[in-house]
Motif scaffolding. Structure first.
Motif, PDB file in Angstrom:
ATOM      1  N   GLY A 127      53.346  -7.288-108.708  1.00  0.00           N
ATOM      2  CA  GLY A 127      51.959  -7.569-109.078  1.00  0.00           C
ATOM      3  C   GLY A 127      51.097  -6.336-108.927  1.00  0.00           C
ATOM      4  O   GLY A 127      51.177  -5.623-107.931  1.00  0.00           O
ATOM      5  N   VAL A 178      54.435 -19.850-113.338  1.00  0.00           N
ATOM      6  CA  VAL A 178      53.616 -19.183-112.325  1.00  0.00           C
ATOM      7  C   VAL A 178      52.640 -20.214-111.777  1.00  0.00           C
ATOM      8  O   VAL A 178      51.912 -20.860-112.541  1.00  0.00           O
ATOM      9  N   ASN A 179      52.651 -20.421-110.465  1.00  0.00           N
ATOM     10  CA  ASN A 179      51.823 -21.427-109.792  1.00  0.00           C
ATOM     11  C   ASN A 179      52.001 -22.801-110.462  1.00  0.00           C
ATOM     12  O   ASN A 179      51.047 -23.542-110.652  1.00  0.00           O
ATOM     13  N   THR A 210      50.111 -15.428-118.426  1.00  0.00           N
ATOM     14  CA  THR A 210      49.828 -16.716-117.784  1.00  0.00           C
ATOM     15  C   THR A 210      48.661 -17.394-118.487  1.00  0.00           C
ATOM     16  O   THR A 210      47.788 -16.736-119.052  1.00  0.00           O
ATOM     17  N   LEU A 249      44.987 -14.502-113.281  1.00  0.00           N
ATOM     18  CA  LEU A 249      45.418 -14.518-111.887  1.00  0.00           C
ATOM     19  C   LEU A 249      44.490 -13.683-111.020  1.00  0.00           C
ATOM     20  O   LEU A 249      44.127 -12.571-111.392  1.00  0.00           O
ATOM     21  N   THR A 304      48.526 -14.223-103.255  1.00  0.00           N
ATOM     22  CA  THR A 304      49.941 -14.564-103.423  1.00  0.00           C
ATOM     23  C   THR A 304      50.115 -15.635-104.489  1.00  0.00           C
ATOM     24  O   THR A 304      49.369 -16.614-104.532  1.00  0.00           O
ATOM     25  N   HIS A 305      51.085 -15.395-105.368  1.00  0.00           N
ATOM     26  CA  HIS A 305      51.358 -16.347-106.444  1.00  0.00           C
ATOM     27  C   HIS A 305      52.830 -16.726-106.415  1.00  0.00           C
ATOM     28  O   HIS A 305      53.690 -15.905-106.117  1.00  0.00           O
ATOM     29  N   ARG A 306      53.067 -17.992-106.745  1.00  0.00           N
ATOM     30  CA  ARG A 306      54.446 -18.467-106.751  1.00  0.00           C
ATOM     31  C   ARG A 306      55.051 -18.267-108.142  1.00  0.00           C
ATOM     32  O   ARG A 306      54.497 -18.726-109.151  1.00  0.00           O
ATOM     33  N   VAL A 307      56.145 -17.548-108.198  1.00  0.00           N
ATOM     34  CA  VAL A 307      56.799 -17.256-109.482  1.00  0.00           C
ATOM     35  C   VAL A 307      58.204 -17.856-109.473  1.00  0.00           C
ATOM     36  O   VAL A 307      59.021 -17.540-108.607  1.00  0.00           O
ATOM     37  N   GLU A 320      57.493 -15.457-103.956  1.00  0.00           N
ATOM     38  CA  GLU A 320      56.049 -15.283-103.843  1.00  0.00           C
ATOM     39  C   GLU A 320      55.741 -13.821-104.091  1.00  0.00           C
ATOM     40  O   GLU A 320      56.364 -12.940-103.507  1.00  0.00           O
ATOM     41  N   ASN A 341      52.686 -10.901-104.465  1.00  0.00           N
ATOM     42  CA  ASN A 341      51.305 -10.594-104.113  1.00  0.00           C
ATOM     43  C   ASN A 341      50.663  -9.683-105.154  1.00  0.00           C
ATOM     44  O   ASN A 341      51.255  -8.684-105.561  1.00  0.00           O
TER      45      ASN A 341
END
Ligand SMILES: [Zn+2]
Length: 488
Positions: free
Chosen positions: A411, A436-437, A456, A460, A464-467, A484, A486
């Motif tokens: 990221g 993503v998320n 996305t 964003l 922290t994002h869940r991928v 995760e 960042n």
């Protein structure tokens, strides 16, 4: 069209497994590509490899312009592509508009799309003109003002008795008046290019041969028939055009079979002749250059060897186990080296194993200076034999894929990017899915098989994002990730 006039690739260049059916124009990203005439969009597609993001535009003259390696489309088309990607959950989409009434229409000068580096970098525009399934030389349509004559860089000659035509050409000294004397029939090879405002990479429009001022041969290297790929490989005429060394080689018609048994010499061979041969090259603007050669050619045809035996070496996988990997293959049987200098291309390879190939497990590969290139998947099943045509030298062999794909997500600057590689075969792009998320996202490939930006649906923020990712390679080995990432 970008205003760039630098050709980085010419029409009819020989590539690994095809002839390049258009021109490559150097172009910064993103430059506008506008409709050359009034017309309509026939097809748009996104593909991680090959043409990348592409647009086919039907021109007012009935031909189709093809633009490849784009970065994006004009907003309405971009939305269409995006909607479809989201529904399918994959990057790859392919729209065909067969009906000109419902297809998106544009007037000359309207923006269609933007140049980029998708499919294959670095940034350039791949530009084609197609008439049905025939790829025509685009420069013959968009003919730039050009007062420069085409350049004949070298001419060499071969005797009919030569076993290995490509390497056995003897160069003529072009500054003197060249003379050739042989007791055999003789053919000529030429290296030439067309300089001008597009750089040196343009092929000439026509190559002609005259004997005592009677035309015996003409080639117009501007048409590539997509429906007959076999023609490319098996055609009597073999062409080799190269941009790497910035010139173009033309090999005259070559006998496909044992000409001795047919007693007919194919066009291009000159026998029983004393006189002057003139080789002429013409560019798109009618500028010509020519070379005169004083020739004495006989007709003895000694040492003739059937070409079929040269073209079809048998490659037999020996040993008890064919599941050896590429690196472990022994030079005694599992790989074959085809040298540019001592082999007539195209060459047909036949590989026979002592047991059936396992479905999807094996790849036919070529290694060379550009690294290993997976050519295609071996069908497997009950088949113990595969065959293929190769246009270039190198080491060929069978490889097995034993490792899953590798993913890196990072990221930065408010965005997520990814790289996805498979060391042994290649990524099956249809298998690549991303969330993503919890929302469907589109991994956009910028360079072949290497990845790029993850698009996305909502922008964003930092944090922290869940991928979640899943991907498979072409051997069917899949892997999923839940990480995760960042964004600083
Ligand atoms: Zn191209």
């Amino acid at each position: 069209m970008p205003d760039s006039r630098t050709l980085t690739g010419g029409h009819a260049d020989s590539r690994l497994d095809h002839f390049h059916g258009g021109v490559d124009l150097r172009a910064r990203t993103p430059l506008k590509v506008v409709a050359p005439t009034d017309g309509w969009v026939e097809r748009i597609g996104t593909n991680p490899a090959g043409y990348g993001r592409t647009l086919y535009f039907r021109l007012s003259d009935g031909n189709t312009a093809v633009f490849g390696h784009l970065s994006r489309y004009e907003p309405e088309l971009q939305e269409l592509v995006r909607d479809s990607q989201l529904v399918r959950g994959t990057y790859r989409v392919d729209f065909v508009f067969s009906d000109s009434l419902t297809a998106p229409r544009y007037s000359a000068g309207e923006v269609l799309c933007y140049t980029g580096s998708s499919g294959r970098g670095p940034a350039h525009l791949h530009f084609e003109i197609r008439h049905g399934a025939v790829q025509l030389d685009p420069l013959s349509f968009y003919r730039p003002q050009d007062n420069d004559k085409p350049v004949i860089a070298a001419i060499s000659w071969v005797e009919y008795s030569d076993d290995i035509p490509l390497s056995s050409g003897r160069d003529l000294v072009l500054s003197a008046s060249p003379r050739v004397k042989s007791s055999e029939p003789v053919a000529f090879l030429i290296r030439c290019y067309d300089p001008g405002p597009w750089g040196r990479n343009a092929v000439p429009a026509a190559i002609r041969v005259y004997v005592n001022e009677r035309q015996v041969y003409e080639d117009l290297p501007s048409r590539i028939d997509l429906l007959c790929p076999a023609n490319i490989y098996e055609k009597l005429v073999y062409r080799e055009f190269r941009t790497n060394d910035r010139d173009v080689r033309r090999l005259f018609d070559w006998p496909e079979k044992d000409a001795e048994s047919e007693m007919d010499l194919p066009l291009g061979w000159i026998e029983d002749f004393i006189g002057v041969v003139r080789i002429e090259v013409e560019d798109r603007n009618g500028n010509t250059s020519s070379v005169r050669i004083a020739l004495e050619a006989g007709s003895e045809r000694r040492n003739l060897r059937a070409r079929d035996s040269v073209e079809t070496p048998e490659f037999v996988l020996t040993g008890d186990d064919v599941s050896l990997s590429w690196a472990e293959l022994s030079p005694q049987g599992q790989e074959i080296l085809i040298n540019n200098d001592d082999f007539a291309f195209p060459a047909k390879l036949v590989l026979t194993a002592n047991q059936p190939f396992e479905q999807g497990k094996y790849f036919f590969k070529r290694s060379g200076t550009t690294g290993r290139i997976p050519l295609w998947r071996i069908p497997g099943g009950a088949d113990e034999t595969i065959s293929c045509y190769v246009l270039r030298g190198g080491t060929y062999g069978v490889a097995v894929d034993a490792t899953p794909p590798k993913l890196v997500v990072s990221g930065k600057s408010g965005k997520l990017t990814f790289t996805l590689v498979d060391e042994e075969s290649s990524i099956d792009d249809g298998s690549v899915k991303c969330r993503v998320n919890g929302q469907t996202a589109i991994p956009e490939f910028e360079y072949e098989e290497d990845g790029g930006l993850i698009w996305t649906q909502s922008s964003l923020g930092r944090g922290t994002h869940r991928v979640q990712f899943e991907a498979a390679n072409r051997a069917g080995m899949s892997k999923s990730w839940d990480v995760e990432v960042n964004i600083p």
